[in-house]
Scaffold this motif. Structure first.
Motif, mmCIF file in Angstrom:
data_model
loop_
_atom_site.group_PDB
_atom_site.id
_atom_site.type_symbol
_atom_site.label_atom_id
_atom_site.label_comp_id
_atom_site.label_asym_id
_atom_site.label_seq_id
_atom_site.Cartn_x
_atom_site.Cartn_y
_atom_site.Cartn_z
ATOM 1 N N THR A 10 0.815 -1.204 0.000
ATOM 2 C CA THR A 10 0.000 0.000 0.000
ATOM 3 C C THR A 10 0.851 1.258 0.000
ATOM 4 O O THR A 10 0.368 2.333 0.260
ATOM 5 N N SER A 11 2.148 1.136 -0.326
ATOM 6 C CA SER A 11 3.037 2.288 -0.332
ATOM 7 C C SER A 11 2.527 3.350 -1.292
ATOM 8 O O SER A 11 2.024 3.064 -2.361
ATOM 9 N N GLY A 95 2.116 -12.951 -1.941
ATOM 10 C CA GLY A 95 1.950 -12.716 -3.365
ATOM 11 C C GLY A 95 2.026 -11.271 -3.776
ATOM 12 O O GLY A 95 1.675 -10.922 -4.914
ATOM 13 N N ARG A 96 2.510 -10.406 -2.871
ATOM 14 C CA ARG A 96 2.636 -8.989 -3.183
ATOM 15 C C ARG A 96 4.034 -8.693 -3.719
ATOM 16 O O ARG A 96 4.977 -9.421 -3.427
ATOM 17 N N PRO A 97 4.187 -7.618 -4.494
ATOM 18 C CA PRO A 97 5.514 -7.293 -5.020
ATOM 19 C C PRO A 97 6.445 -6.824 -3.918
ATOM 20 O O PRO A 97 6.139 -5.878 -3.187
ATOM 21 N N LYS A 98 7.567 -7.496 -3.808
ATOM 22 C CA LYS A 98 8.562 -7.155 -2.793
ATOM 23 C C LYS A 98 9.701 -6.345 -3.386
ATOM 24 O O LYS A 98 10.230 -5.427 -2.744
ATOM 25 N N ASP A 289 -4.223 -7.581 -0.757
ATOM 26 C CA ASP A 289 -4.067 -6.133 -0.738
ATOM 27 C C ASP A 289 -3.894 -5.571 -2.154
ATOM 28 O O ASP A 289 -4.177 -6.238 -3.138
ATOM 29 N N VAL A 290 -3.384 -4.353 -2.220
ATOM 30 C CA VAL A 290 -3.180 -3.670 -3.478
ATOM 31 C C VAL A 290 -1.850 -4.116 -4.081
ATOM 32 O O VAL A 290 -0.821 -4.118 -3.403
ATOM 33 N N LEU A 291 -1.882 -4.501 -5.352
ATOM 34 C CA LEU A 291 -0.660 -4.952 -6.028
ATOM 35 C C LEU A 291 0.118 -3.778 -6.603
ATOM 36 O O LEU A 291 1.349 -3.779 -6.586
ATOM 37 N N TRP A 292 -0.583 -2.798 -7.154
ATOM 38 C CA TRP A 292 0.020 -1.536 -7.571
ATOM 39 C C TRP A 292 -1.089 -0.513 -7.710
ATOM 40 O O TRP A 292 -2.287 -0.847 -7.647
#
Length: 453
Positions: A10-11, A95-98, A289-292
């Motif tokens: 969520t950045s 599964g979120r972008p790290k 959550d939000v992926l982008w």
């Protein structure tokens, strides 16, 4: 693995890959280390020759590949650095972008250039993407003349995007499943494909369930089923909507344009950047959550496709039969090509003697020893033409193996018209090695980078 672009899902603070450069720099080093210019060009440019007529770009059938396999003694050294677009997204346990990295190689950037990627959009405005043109690459220093996206004329990186070949079938698959979620397509219904006019690469009339067309398009890269699904989307007047959806979701370089409504053929109007393709796979893979977040502030989640649609898409990618670019287990045990990403071959293609048959493509090696030592699954889509080599997929570690979970996409213009300086002849009657083994070496290098310490 230390992250190059580490972020909370969520950045809202843009972070450039250059600010945390480890992954991006290691990817750049891996790309450069393969020395992609050190290949043989089997069809070197002839400046005095008239421009060729525009040709459709299809992945040739196994029979056509076997008939056109060339001697390794033909050709001349490649006259300039090829174009290559490589992107990696590391995933966290949810599964979120790290972390993310994107590297471009071209005659203008022979040592690779790291693309500045911004969070939370996982996007860049620093690349002027150009449409691919074989002759322009050969005779214009690799510089294209037609822009993919408007308003990028002053972007600091100028790059011609290699034609994606059959990885474009991901775009078709997304369009079909998007409309299935809207109730406009029934995967279980029969679709009567009646091409008008008939087109050789697309085959003749056929009737199959939409689900079967989809599976054949992805797992066997079957052009006939792809034409059928492209035509199905035309029947529903959906292609403009599908292409706009990619842009609205923050993947503006993804598009398939100019196809023929009557038969689903003519795919030369496809464009895909590695970064946006990796984002599409991120969405298909799913995650909490939000992926982008798009430039317009729209949060993108896995809900853009329903859970059943994502599960079906993932299952077909996991059932890929053509494992022969970034990964090469279909040729298990051969000295050539090099072993790539150490993936497990799906059981559906393995014969009782351990060899692999994918439609008309026959591989002569017992893959069971490589499956016994495999470290990952690779849910992916490959593509090949004379001047295209592409692979895009999701890598996940097998139980008990070194942990890694990432998406990798590579597009290059080193297709079947390029070969290695030292390459044994393909055994007669089996599916030929299509690319330089440098792609497999790059795949292995990226997998080594992505292993957890």
């Amino acid at each position: 693995m230390c992250a190059a672009l580490t972020m909370a899902a969520t950045s809202t603070t843009p972070v450039s890959a250059s600010e945390s450069p480890l992954l991006a720099e290691r990817l750049r080093e891996a790309v450069v280390a393969q020395n992609f210019k050190d290949v043989i060009d089997l069809t070197p440019p002839e400046p005095s020759a008239p421009p060729p007529e525009q040709q459709d770009k299809y992945d040739p059938s196994p029979a056509e590949l076997a008939s056109r396999t060339r001697s390794r003694t033909d050709g001349t050294p490649l006259h300039q650095t090829p174009n290559l677009d490589a992107a990696v997204i590391e995933l966290d346990p949810l599964g979120r972008p790290k972390s993310v990295a994107n590297v471009l190689l071209s005659p203008q950037h022979p040592n690779g250039v790291i693309v500045p990627v911004q969070a939370p959009g996982l996007s860049t405005a620093q690349v002027r993407y150009r449409w691919w043109n074989d002759r322009e690459w050969d005779l214009n220093g690799g510089i294209g003349t037609r822009d993919v996206l408007p308003g990028r004329e002053n972007a600091p990186i100028d790059f011609s995007s290699p034609y994606p070949a059959s990885v474009l079938k991901l775009l078709v698959g997304f369009g079909v499943l998007r409309l299935a979620d809207q109730g406009r397509i029934d995967l279980e219904a029969d679709y009567a494909y009646t091409p008008a006019p008939a087109r050789g690469a697309c085959g003749g009339p056929s009737t199959k369930k939409v689900r079967q067309h989809f599976d054949e398009m992805i797992t066997k890269s079957q052009n006939e089923s792809t034409c059928a699904l492209v035509k199905l989307l035309h029947d529903l007047n959906a292609w403009d909507h599908v292409n706009q959806t990619f842009a609205d979701l923050g993947m503006p370089t993804l598009m398939l344009t100019g196809t023929i409504p009557g038969n689903g053929g003519s795919w030369g109007g496809a464009n895909m950047s590695a970064l946006d393709t990796a984002k599409l796979l991120l969405l298909i893979n799913g995650g909490t959550d939000v992926l982008w977040t798009t430039d317009n502030g729209k949060p993108i989640t896995a809900a853009e496709l329903s859970p059943p649609s994502r599960a079906f898409f993932l299952a077909t990618l996991a059932g890929q039969g053509h494992n022969e670019m970034l990964s090469t287990p279909n040729w298990c045990g051969r000295d050539y090509p090099s072993r790539g990403i150490p993936q497990q071959v799906p059981a559906r293609w393995i014969e009782p003697d351990g060899t692999v048959t994918v439609g008309d493509a026959i591989y002569d090696r017992d893959v069971r020893p490589c499956n016994d030592t495999a470290e990952v699954t690779f849910a992916h889509k490959t593509g090949w033409t004379s001047t295209s080599g592409s692979d895009a997929g999701i890598v996940k570690s097998l139980p008990g193996k070194a942990a890694r979970d990432y998406i990798v996409v590579v597009f290059g213009n080193l297709g079947m018209d390029y070969t290695d300086t030292v390459r044994p002849a393909d055994p007669p009657g089996v599916f030929p090695v299509l690319y330089t083994q440098k792609y497999a070496q790059l795949g292995r290098a990226i997998d080594t980078i992505m292993k957890a310490p």
